[in-house]
Design a protein around this motif. Sequence first.
Motif, PDB file in Angstrom:
ATOM      1  N   PHE A 248     -41.527   5.726 -60.837  1.00 49.18           N
ATOM      2  CA  PHE A 248     -40.663   6.286 -61.776  1.00 49.18           C
ATOM      3  C   PHE A 248     -41.166   7.782 -61.850  1.00 49.18           C
ATOM      4  O   PHE A 248     -40.461   8.774 -62.086  1.00 49.18           O
ATOM      5  CB  PHE A 248     -40.853   5.602 -62.984  1.00 49.18           C
ATOM      6  N   TYR A 249     -42.531   7.921 -61.994  1.00 51.83           N
ATOM      7  CA  TYR A 249     -43.227   9.262 -62.085  1.00 51.83           C
ATOM      8  C   TYR A 249     -42.739  10.248 -60.924  1.00 51.83           C
ATOM      9  O   TYR A 249     -42.338  11.374 -60.816  1.00 51.83           O
ATOM     10  CB  TYR A 249     -44.643   9.117 -62.000  1.00 51.83           C
ATOM     11  N   PHE A 250     -42.824   9.610 -59.621  1.00 50.61           N
ATOM     12  CA  PHE A 250     -42.233  10.247 -58.463  1.00 50.61           C
ATOM     13  C   PHE A 250     -40.833  10.681 -58.549  1.00 50.61           C
ATOM     14  O   PHE A 250     -40.315  11.829 -58.202  1.00 50.61           O
ATOM     15  CB  PHE A 250     -42.620   9.408 -57.168  1.00 50.61           C
ATOM     16  N   CYS A 251     -40.042   9.814 -58.722  1.00 47.38           N
ATOM     17  CA  CYS A 251     -38.419  10.254 -59.111  1.00 47.38           C
ATOM     18  C   CYS A 251     -38.261  11.274 -60.151  1.00 47.38           C
ATOM     19  O   CYS A 251     -37.447  12.209 -59.883  1.00 47.38           O
ATOM     20  CB  CYS A 251     -37.820   8.926 -59.363  1.00 47.38           C
ATOM     21  N   ILE A 252     -39.105  11.312 -61.284  1.00 45.17           N
ATOM     22  CA  ILE A 252     -38.820  12.139 -62.359  1.00 45.17           C
ATOM     23  C   ILE A 252     -39.227  13.714 -61.569  1.00 45.17           C
ATOM     24  O   ILE A 252     -38.545  14.652 -61.612  1.00 45.17           O
ATOM     25  CB  ILE A 252     -39.503  11.901 -63.464  1.00 45.17           C
ATOM     26  N   VAL A 253     -40.366  13.705 -60.979  1.00 40.37           N
ATOM     27  CA  VAL A 253     -40.856  14.828 -60.437  1.00 40.37           C
ATOM     28  C   VAL A 253     -39.937  15.316 -59.428  1.00 40.37           C
ATOM     29  O   VAL A 253     -39.666  16.638 -59.511  1.00 40.37           O
ATOM     30  CB  VAL A 253     -42.435  14.698 -59.993  1.00 40.37           C
ATOM     31  N   PHE A 255     -36.615  14.647 -59.022  1.00 38.77           N
ATOM     32  CA  PHE A 255     -35.545  15.124 -59.368  1.00 38.77           C
ATOM     33  C   PHE A 255     -35.271  16.453 -60.159  1.00 38.77           C
ATOM     34  O   PHE A 255     -34.336  17.095 -60.585  1.00 38.77           O
ATOM     35  CB  PHE A 255     -34.618  13.944 -59.946  1.00 38.77           C
ATOM     36  N   SER A 256     -36.652  16.528 -60.831  1.00 38.66           N
ATOM     37  CA  SER A 256     -36.527  17.949 -61.876  1.00 38.66           C
ATOM     38  C   SER A 256     -37.093  19.007 -60.838  1.00 38.66           C
ATOM     39  O   SER A 256     -37.351  19.974 -61.544  1.00 38.66           O
ATOM     40  CB  SER A 256     -37.678  17.570 -62.865  1.00 38.66           C
ATOM     41  N   THR A 257     -37.100  18.727 -59.677  1.00 37.12           N
ATOM     42  CA  THR A 257     -37.611  19.856 -58.653  1.00 37.12           C
ATOM     43  C   THR A 257     -38.700  20.285 -59.102  1.00 37.12           C
ATOM     44  O   THR A 257     -39.097  21.777 -58.596  1.00 37.12           O
ATOM     45  CB  THR A 257     -36.170  21.044 -58.610  1.00 37.12           C
ATOM     46  N   VAL A 258     -39.750  19.788 -59.497  1.00 39.49           N
ATOM     47  CA  VAL A 258     -41.146  20.240 -59.789  1.00 39.49           C
ATOM     48  C   VAL A 258     -41.866  19.965 -58.629  1.00 39.49           C
ATOM     49  O   VAL A 258     -42.533  20.822 -57.978  1.00 39.49           O
ATOM     50  CB  VAL A 258     -41.653  19.411 -61.247  1.00 39.49           C
ATOM     51  N   GLY A 259     -42.215  18.726 -58.179  1.00 41.66           N
ATOM     52  CA  GLY A 259     -42.780  18.389 -57.023  1.00 41.66           C
ATOM     53  C   GLY A 259     -44.250  18.726 -57.084  1.00 41.66           C
ATOM     54  O   GLY A 259     -44.835  19.407 -56.197  1.00 41.66           O
ATOM     55  N   PHE A 260     -44.847  17.654 -57.779  1.00 39.52           N
ATOM     56  CA  PHE A 260     -46.474  18.178 -58.031  1.00 39.52           C
ATOM     57  C   PHE A 260     -47.063  17.736 -56.429  1.00 39.52           C
ATOM     58  O   PHE A 260     -48.070  18.287 -56.091  1.00 39.52           O
ATOM     59  CB  PHE A 260     -47.167  17.318 -59.066  1.00 39.52           C
ATOM     60  N   GLY A 261     -46.734  16.605 -55.817  1.00 39.91           N
ATOM     61  CA  GLY A 261     -47.120  16.254 -54.683  1.00 39.91           C
ATOM     62  C   GLY A 261     -48.232  15.315 -54.641  1.00 39.91           C
ATOM     63  O   GLY A 261     -48.713  14.811 -53.574  1.00 39.91           O
ATOM     64  N   ASP A 262     -48.680  14.816 -55.982  1.00 39.07           N
ATOM     65  CA  ASP A 262     -49.644  13.819 -55.877  1.00 39.07           C
ATOM     66  C   ASP A 262     -49.369  12.498 -55.574  1.00 39.07           C
ATOM     67  O   ASP A 262     -50.114  11.491 -55.175  1.00 39.07           O
ATOM     68  CB  ASP A 262     -50.254  14.017 -57.328  1.00 39.07           C
ATOM     69  N   VAL A 263     -48.008  12.153 -55.773  1.00 36.72           N
ATOM     70  CA  VAL A 263     -47.599  10.845 -55.387  1.00 36.72           C
ATOM     71  C   VAL A 263     -46.414  11.148 -54.574  1.00 36.72           C
ATOM     72  O   VAL A 263     -45.384  11.669 -54.689  1.00 36.72           O
ATOM     73  CB  VAL A 263     -47.072   9.954 -56.508  1.00 36.72           C
ATOM     74  N   THR A 264     -46.353  10.641 -53.344  1.00 31.62           N
ATOM     75  CA  THR A 264     -45.449  10.613 -52.276  1.00 31.62           C
ATOM     76  C   THR A 264     -45.161   9.335 -51.439  1.00 31.62           C
ATOM     77  O   THR A 264     -45.929   8.624 -51.231  1.00 31.62           O
ATOM     78  CB  THR A 264     -46.035  11.712 -51.290  1.00 31.62           C
ATOM     79  N   PRO A 265     -43.972   8.922 -50.933  1.00 31.92           N
ATOM     80  CA  PRO A 265     -43.847   8.028 -50.057  1.00 31.92           C
ATOM     81  C   PRO A 265     -44.476   8.099 -48.673  1.00 31.92           C
ATOM     82  O   PRO A 265     -44.679   9.488 -48.271  1.00 31.92           O
ATOM     83  CB  PRO A 265     -42.258   7.864 -49.853  1.00 31.92           C
ATOM     84  N   ASN A 266     -44.911   7.092 -48.379  1.00 33.78           N
ATOM     85  CA  ASN A 266     -45.912   7.094 -47.117  1.00 33.78           C
ATOM     86  C   ASN A 266     -45.245   6.741 -45.823  1.00 33.78           C
ATOM     87  O   ASN A 266     -45.493   6.986 -44.802  1.00 33.78           O
ATOM     88  CB  ASN A 266     -46.836   6.037 -47.451  1.00 33.78           C
ATOM     89  N   ILE A 267     -44.115   5.644 -45.982  1.00 35.16           N
ATOM     90  CA  ILE A 267     -43.440   5.289 -44.670  1.00 35.16           C
ATOM     91  C   ILE A 267     -41.910   5.660 -44.632  1.00 35.16           C
ATOM     92  O   ILE A 267     -41.536   6.422 -45.548  1.00 35.16           O
ATOM     93  CB  ILE A 267     -43.367   3.709 -44.405  1.00 35.16           C
ATOM     94  N   TRP A 268     -41.598   5.956 -43.459  1.00 35.82           N
ATOM     95  CA  TRP A 268     -40.209   6.633 -43.220  1.00 35.82           C
ATOM     96  C   TRP A 268     -39.290   5.935 -43.743  1.00 35.82           C
ATOM     97  O   TRP A 268     -38.040   6.810 -44.236  1.00 35.82           O
ATOM     98  CB  TRP A 268     -40.116   6.688 -41.645  1.00 35.82           C
ATOM     99  N   PRO A 269     -38.886   4.648 -44.014  1.00 34.58           N
ATOM    100  CA  PRO A 269     -37.907   3.791 -44.846  1.00 34.58           C
ATOM    101  C   PRO A 269     -37.681   4.526 -46.282  1.00 34.58           C
ATOM    102  O   PRO A 269     -36.465   4.836 -46.738  1.00 34.58           O
ATOM    103  CB  PRO A 269     -38.069   2.633 -44.716  1.00 34.58           C
ATOM    104  N   SER A 270     -38.758   4.612 -46.876  1.00 32.11           N
ATOM    105  CA  SER A 270     -38.948   5.378 -48.193  1.00 32.11           C
ATOM    106  C   SER A 270     -38.514   6.633 -48.287  1.00 32.11           C
ATOM    107  O   SER A 270     -37.827   7.102 -49.146  1.00 32.11           O
ATOM    108  CB  SER A 270     -40.347   4.757 -48.990  1.00 32.11           C
ATOM    109  N   LYS A 271     -39.018   7.500 -47.259  1.00 33.63           N
ATOM    110  CA  LYS A 271     -38.725   8.752 -47.247  1.00 33.63           C
ATOM    111  C   LYS A 271     -37.226   9.054 -46.837  1.00 33.63           C
ATOM    112  O   LYS A 271     -36.237  10.052 -47.479  1.00 33.63           O
ATOM    113  CB  LYS A 271     -39.427   9.364 -45.996  1.00 33.63           C
ATOM    114  N   LEU A 272     -36.670   8.095 -46.231  1.00 37.67           N
ATOM    115  CA  LEU A 272     -35.342   8.120 -45.700  1.00 37.67           C
ATOM    116  C   LEU A 272     -34.392   7.790 -46.995  1.00 37.67           C
ATOM    117  O   LEU A 272     -33.455   8.490 -47.199  1.00 37.67           O
ATOM    118  CB  LEU A 272     -34.875   7.339 -44.842  1.00 37.67           C
ATOM    119  N   LEU A 273     -34.946   6.888 -47.807  1.00 39.85           N
ATOM    120  CA  LEU A 273     -34.130   6.601 -48.947  1.00 39.85           C
ATOM    121  C   LEU A 273     -34.287   7.674 -50.028  1.00 39.85           C
ATOM    122  O   LEU A 273     -33.210   7.938 -50.818  1.00 39.85           O
ATOM    123  CB  LEU A 273     -34.772   5.566 -49.694  1.00 39.85           C
TER     124      LEU A 273
END
Length: 1156
Positions: A248-253, A255-273
């Motif tokens: 939830f924290y990652f999606c909010i950051v 979609f709000s175009t803030v992008g702190f980068g502390d939480v990121t997806p690790n595998i390519w399927p989640s990145k693709l999603l």
Amino acid sequence: MVDLESEVPPLPPRYRFRDLLLGDQSWPSDDRVQVEFNVNQNTFKERLKLFFIKNQRSSLRIRVFHFSLKVLSCILYICRVLDDSEHQYACWGCDSQNYTLFTIDWAPVIWVERSKMSLWVLQVLVALICVFETILLTYLNYKGNIWEQILRITFTLEMVNNVPFLLTVLYAPLRNLFIPVFLNCWLAKHALENMINDLHRAIQRTQSAMFNQVLILITTLICLMFTSICGIQHLERAGNKLSLFDSFYFCIVTFSTVGFGDVTPNIWPSKLLVVIMICVALVVLPIQFEQLAYLWMERQKSGGNYSRHRAQTERHVVLCVSSIKIDLLMDFLNEFYAHPRLQDYYVIILCPTEIDSPVRRVLQIPLWSQRVIYLQGSALKDQDLSRAKLDNAEGCFILSSRCEVDRTASDHQTILRAWAVKDFAPNCPLYVQILKPENKFHVKFADHVVCEEEFKYALLALNCICPATSTLITLLVHTSTGLEGQQSPDEWHRIYGRFSGNEIYNIVLQDSVFFSEYEGKTFTYASFNAHKKYGVCLIGVSRKDSKNIRLNPGHHFTMSSTDTCFYIHVNKEEDSTFKAQKKGSGESKKKVHLPVHNIIASMGTVVIDLQDTSSRPSCDSTLNLPSDSRAGRRGSIMPVPEEPDTASLQTCDLSSDQSEDETLPSCDDLSTEGYMKGYPPNLPYIGSSPTHCHLLKKKVPYCCLRLEKECTHNNNEDAKAYCFKNKLIIVSAETAGNGLYNFIVPLRASYRPKKDLNPIVLLLDNKPDVNFLEAICWFPLVYYMIGTIDNLDDLLRCGVSFAANMIVVDKESTMSAKEDYMADAKTIVNVQTLFRLFSSLNIITELTHPANMRFMQFKAKDSYSLALSKLEKKERAKGSNLAFMFRLPFAAGRVFSIGMLDTLLYQSFVKDYMIPITRLLLGLDMTPGSGFLCAMTIKQEDLWIRTYGRLYQKLCSSVGDIPIGIYRTELLDPEPCEGRQSQLSGTMEDYEEVHEHKEVREQREPCSAGRSALHTPTGEHLSSSRPLLHRKSMQWARRLSRIGPRHAPRTPERTRHQRYGLLPRSERQELAELVKDRMKNLGLSTDGYDEMNESLSSLSYVLINPSPDTGLELNDIVYIIRQDPLSFVPKKSESRMSSLGNSQCVSASPTLESQI
């Protein structure tokens, strides 16, 4: 016996009478067939469809249940995620498994841990119900194409989210299979939209597109966020193993175009999603926002809704118009909110057209944005009236569009709007403005109706006999504080502006401080003493048991405690405070020396002097003393009677002919023997008020009504050939509408003396119809002529060279123009031409737009007009409703716009008596016992009265008249500037020449004396100062003549050289020669045309209810309300006594008897 009865069945009761008429018919032989309708709706499928789809309320319940199931499935998914174990990823009852592909272990993605059996059972039940409902709705919506139903996105999602749960029941190892239940959020969104649609249908309300679009946008954002959160959390089970909150924290950051980068997806399927969801958001959300912005713009154009809650807790009025203009809107808002008790009201504007930019800018001003709501809609639609909450409104104003080319069509639209409003809200007070008098009877049910043409023509008619009546009425019906012009250096601005704040108010006598002490006294006694003590002018009264208002009921009327008093004052009594003056208190006990006029005015009803009452009756109606040897003695004023003197009064018979001019001997010809008094036999339209008038005993043939055409009855071809005794009144109009009837009636009212009737000439562009001719053929001295105002020959034939007044009516064909204010262009130019050719002619002009009055009698180098323009701008910046009041044409009553009387309808919301009083003043209605408006002129021999307060007492004590104002004419003050000289005579020779011609004209036409008088601006000069005024004017003119080049005296030789063209002639002389040449070519006599008809510049203005110590000046015209001569008349014809006891024939002089 029993078998016989059983063989013949009895007939049904409904056929017994038919069989009696047609004969005996047995039931088995009847060949009729019973038919049942709508049989196909009785099938099982149709019943299900009726319950699940067609019926609004049952369908709403089904959709609410379906929405609840989808939300419940999403909640159960979240519960499953929170309860998920990360130790084992395998099928039910199997060991841990590893499905590595592309360096990713897919086992955590394919399998989940379902440790709680109860949670799985709930999910299976929800899925089972959803599958059954989906199959049932697909069956009910089937219309022959099964693939159309199967390939729907909603059907696909239902199968993906629910069918796997049914497989887990059949095959136990699949119980731990991952099922994307979170996709049910999109099905919940779809169910919510359908539920809102059914909700609007069920409660019978119009669906709000704006509300639906906002709902769609919000639910779309929620579904995108929820899908991204659940998808990333599940895919990251094979990677960083993010919790639901981290996702939830990652999606909010993200979609709000803030992008702190502390939480990121690790595998390519989640990145693709994440990439897919961002692309979907970039496509879907802009479309949603665009639709929302479009709907918002459309809503701004059409306006919003006035909520029911606000309508029940707040007070509002509705303004219905066909098109809204900035001038109309500001006039309404300024006049409506000028009353203190209306500050909390809201104004709802209901207009079918789109709001234009100027109106939108005005409504965005904070002063109006919180109180004015614009709704685009039609008064003929109940849903638009419901949006305006008309059934809860305090009142509804319906205004006509006067700028339409077809004014009759505009009236028809107004009538339909009034009917629609009355049908929708019968108890809502209705205020209607109508244009044509013949359409007035269609809206008689309205609480207040103002007919534009009725008021317009009546005002123009009264302007001919009571100067500046239009200005007087306009000032009375406008809300003003009396502060206009108080900062001006000109004294007349301050006086005129201060008295313009007077308005008409009402109060019950027993509740009044002004009038309570006069209970049991006569009306004239109460009026005089209230004006003397408080400065209040009591003009009318109405009884408690009667709704009729009576203006000046006379000195035979006794005031009662329950009477409603109508008075003129700068403020209503409820908002006034009374401070009694303490005598001898305090430290300052100095004697205050009042001015002489104050002392004289304060003497009240004390008789100053009594003369011999045995003198011979005089036929002079002035207020002066008769000349005798005692030249040093002043006139006397009798006390105003406190009780009515009924001994000298008797009831008047309407059919009798007892006007003053008939009872007096006259040396005039017997040209009025064919007259009688009565009601006009032919009314031009339904709803016109009958008025007692001077009529002809035998109607005039239609051919004799044509002025310029000779017929078998007369050989006259122009106005000069008729040899009229009185000067003409010419009316220039486009068509002979029914409104012209209201122009003729006040000028032919029975209370006007016969000898003072002015001939009326109607200069029409088009030939009148037979109905109009039948209506006017009974009135004496009324003619018509076909011609236009821009044709000099037509003007000369109709007698403009010796006319007293020229009325220029605004033409309907020119009221609409591409540029609004250009609608008056033709009228203004034509009037300017008349002013240059016949400058002594009193021209009264009607304009469409009041702002164009500054162009009347325009002078390009007039510095004084420029100064007035600056003053008008200052007053408008201060928020004055009467910024145009200082324009010289308006102040003098020479220009009028019916738009200025729109405030009469607006004021009736607070003052419901304003329209009846105005109609009585204009002579449109006649109430038994009510007086009428007329005027008298102050002459040299009347100046002994000195002040307005003493004149008030004189009129109340002698003839029972009530003065209400003064029309004053003054000479413009000289200024040491070259600009002011441009509007005045520049040389002494020109002044003497003008003065000489004026004296010759006065000797030739004694009836024109008193017009265009020149006065000093001060208000307290006595009669002894009049020669001084003349001397000062002559000296000032001589000084002006010394400033410029002094011309040589005008000799006969110089005049002869100018005539032959040897010397240059002035523009005035050239115009005079042009007019004389045209008159000679037409065979008209030039005796009545005076080429030197220009006079020194002057100004005129109206003083409403001046203070008692206001001084009288020579040729002041006093507006008075005279008691009804038809209710009570003296037993003797010479019963109107002066203060000396002399019987005076009031009607024999125009001083007291310039009646309507």
